[in-house]
Design a protein around this motif. Structure first.
Motif, PDB file in Angstrom:
ATOM      1  N   PRO A 103       0.804  -1.234   0.000  1.00  0.00           N
ATOM      2  CA  PRO A 103       0.000   0.000   0.000  1.00  0.00           C
ATOM      3  C   PRO A 103       0.834   1.279   0.000  1.00  0.00           C
ATOM      4  O   PRO A 103       0.340   2.321  -0.423  1.00  0.00           O
ATOM      5  N   GLN A 104       2.082   1.206   0.438  1.00  0.00           N
ATOM      6  CA  GLN A 104       2.913   2.411   0.449  1.00  0.00           C
ATOM      7  C   GLN A 104       3.193   2.910  -0.963  1.00  0.00           C
ATOM      8  O   GLN A 104       3.584   4.070  -1.149  1.00  0.00           O
ATOM      9  N   TYR A 105       3.010   2.027  -1.939  1.00  0.00           N
ATOM     10  CA  TYR A 105       3.213   2.436  -3.336  1.00  0.00           C
ATOM     11  C   TYR A 105       1.894   2.662  -4.076  1.00  0.00           C
ATOM     12  O   TYR A 105       1.914   3.085  -5.240  1.00  0.00           O
ATOM     13  N   ALA A 106       0.796   2.367  -3.433  1.00  0.00           N
ATOM     14  CA  ALA A 106      -0.514   2.505  -4.092  1.00  0.00           C
ATOM     15  C   ALA A 106      -0.978   3.964  -4.074  1.00  0.00           C
ATOM     16  O   ALA A 106      -0.536   4.770  -3.251  1.00  0.00           O
ATOM     17  N   THR A 107      -1.862   4.278  -4.975  1.00  0.00           N
ATOM     18  CA  THR A 107      -2.467   5.616  -5.051  1.00  0.00           C
ATOM     19  C   THR A 107      -3.990   5.470  -4.996  1.00  0.00           C
ATOM     20  O   THR A 107      -4.562   4.664  -5.726  1.00  0.00           O
ATOM     21  N   ALA A 108      -4.610   6.238  -4.116  1.00  0.00           N
ATOM     22  CA  ALA A 108      -6.073   6.256  -4.012  1.00  0.00           C
ATOM     23  C   ALA A 108      -6.607   7.487  -4.746  1.00  0.00           C
ATOM     24  O   ALA A 108      -6.153   8.605  -4.483  1.00  0.00           O
ATOM     25  N   TYR A 109      -7.562   7.254  -5.652  1.00  0.00           N
ATOM     26  CA  TYR A 109      -8.188   8.352  -6.416  1.00  0.00           C
ATOM     27  C   TYR A 109      -9.580   8.591  -5.837  1.00  0.00           C
ATOM     28  O   TYR A 109     -10.414   7.666  -5.803  1.00  0.00           O
ATOM     29  N   LEU A 110      -9.802   9.811  -5.368  1.00  0.00           N
ATOM     30  CA  LEU A 110     -11.074  10.153  -4.728  1.00  0.00           C
ATOM     31  C   LEU A 110     -11.776  11.250  -5.522  1.00  0.00           C
ATOM     32  O   LEU A 110     -11.162  12.267  -5.860  1.00  0.00           O
ATOM     33  N   LYS A 111     -13.070  11.030  -5.803  1.00  0.00           N
ATOM     34  CA  LYS A 111     -13.910  12.024  -6.476  1.00  0.00           C
ATOM     35  C   LYS A 111     -14.714  12.761  -5.416  1.00  0.00           C
ATOM     36  O   LYS A 111     -15.465  12.140  -4.642  1.00  0.00           O
ATOM     37  N   LEU A 112     -14.568  14.067  -5.360  1.00  0.00           N
ATOM     38  CA  LEU A 112     -15.154  14.870  -4.289  1.00  0.00           C
ATOM     39  C   LEU A 112     -16.238  15.808  -4.821  1.00  0.00           C
ATOM     40  O   LEU A 112     -16.158  16.303  -5.948  1.00  0.00           O
ATOM     41  N   ALA A 113     -17.190  16.031  -3.942  1.00  0.00           N
ATOM     42  CA  ALA A 113     -18.256  17.004  -4.242  1.00  0.00           C
ATOM     43  C   ALA A 113     -18.199  18.120  -3.209  1.00  0.00           C
ATOM     44  O   ALA A 113     -17.781  17.910  -2.064  1.00  0.00           O
ATOM     45  N   PRO A 114     -18.621  19.323  -3.601  1.00  0.00           N
ATOM     46  CA  PRO A 114     -18.629  20.438  -2.630  1.00  0.00           C
ATOM     47  C   PRO A 114     -19.546  20.122  -1.453  1.00  0.00           C
ATOM     48  O   PRO A 114     -20.481  19.316  -1.550  1.00  0.00           O
ATOM     49  N   PRO A 115     -19.281  20.741  -0.299  1.00  0.00           N
ATOM     50  CA  PRO A 115     -20.109  20.457   0.885  1.00  0.00           C
ATOM     51  C   PRO A 115     -21.592  20.749   0.675  1.00  0.00           C
ATOM     52  O   PRO A 115     -22.447  20.108   1.311  1.00  0.00           O
ATOM     53  N   ASP A 116     -21.924  21.719  -0.198  1.00  0.00           N
ATOM     54  CA  ASP A 116     -23.321  22.085  -0.397  1.00  0.00           C
ATOM     55  C   ASP A 116     -23.939  21.412  -1.612  1.00  0.00           C
ATOM     56  O   ASP A 116     -25.024  21.792  -2.052  1.00  0.00           O
ATOM     57  N   ALA A 117     -23.280  20.388  -2.148  1.00  0.00           N
ATOM     58  CA  ALA A 117     -23.813  19.709  -3.335  1.00  0.00           C
ATOM     59  C   ALA A 117     -23.885  18.217  -3.072  1.00  0.00           C
ATOM     60  O   ALA A 117     -23.047  17.653  -2.355  1.00  0.00           O
TER      61      ALA A 117
END
Length: 256
Positions: free
Chosen positions: A226-240
């Motif tokens: 896991p130290q070499y892995a990359t996590a891709y996160l899709k984020l939304a604004p707090p009000d959406a």
């Protein structure tokens, strides 16, 4: 010749010749005593008594032999190596350090891959000890410790020789970005790449308050190294709200 003629007288005996002083009986006797006494002092009593000469064996004219041959020290069997104390606990140590500690305690070391992969341990700094057992004794007399090792970044298997169980991807959907980062760090994931889930909304410089809508790798997936892995996160604004799928638009394009 007349047999009865008178016999002429014998000629007179010559006068006695005086003997030299060194051949006179008294001197000869004294010389014998001196020689005999000197022999006693030099060679000892020939009868083998307590007055015999130095270095002469009793009852023998030869010097006493040494009680042990001169090579006795050279042929003496080497003393056994001292038995080392209780073996040191090496579990959890990096292999390079473990070898040094074992050697200082009087033990030799052999190693093997503690996982099911049977990899070679070429770099002692890159492996750590998970298991240790007694490995017998070598010809030199030092006891041996057999160490089961894995890569430093790897968790230890449940038992020596079994498959390594890697951590799984946590479910971070719905969590704020700052909280998602903490959850990923707990399983060893160090690289996190946030992106806006909406194509028409720009991600701010500090998206800590934005919420996670989608993630890759998916929740529950095993993360090897896991130290070499990359996590891709899709984020939304707090009000959406989160869209049904990534790369949506927050504001629909105006209709003509």
């Amino acid at each position: 010749m007349d047999p009865y003629a008178p016999v002429p007288p014998s000629p007179p005996s010559p006068p006695p010749v005086a003997r030299p002083w060194w051949r006179r009986p008294g001197f000869v006797v004294m010389g014998v005593l001196v020689v005999f006494g000197g022999g006693l002092l030099l060679f000892g009593d020939p009868s083998g008594g307590p007055e015999r000469g130095v270095g002469e064996a009793k009852g023998s004219g030869r010097p006493e032999a040494s009680a042990a041959p001169s090579s006795a020290v050279a042929t003496r069997a080497p003393s056994a190596s001292p038995t080392p104390a209780e073996p040191p606990d090496l579990v959890g140590k990096v292999l390079k350090e473990a070898r040094g500690v074992a050697d200082g305690a009087g033990y030799d070391v052999v190693t093997h891959d503690a996982s099911d992969r049977d990899d070679g341990q070429w770099d002692a700094d890159g492996w750590k000890v998970c298991f240790q057992t007694a490995g017998g004794q070598r010809g030199g007399g030092r006891p041996v410790l057999d160490l089961g090792v894995v890569r430093v970044e790897s968790p230890c298997p449940a038992a020596d020789g079994e498959k390594v169980t890697w951590p799984t991807m946590p479910d971070v959907a719905g969590a704020a970005f700052v909280r998602a980062g903490e959850m990923l760090e707990a399983v060893g994931v160090r690289k996190v790449r946030p992106e806006s889930v909406y194509t028409d909304v720009t991600l701010p410089a500090d998206p800590s308050a934005w919420r996670v809508c989608f993630q890759d790798p998916a929740p529950g997936r095993e993360i090897e190294n896991p130290q070499y892995a990359t996590a891709y996160l899709k984020l939304a604004p707090p009000d959406a709200a989160c869209p049904e799928e990534p790369y949506a638009r927050l504001r629909p394009e105006p209709t003509p």
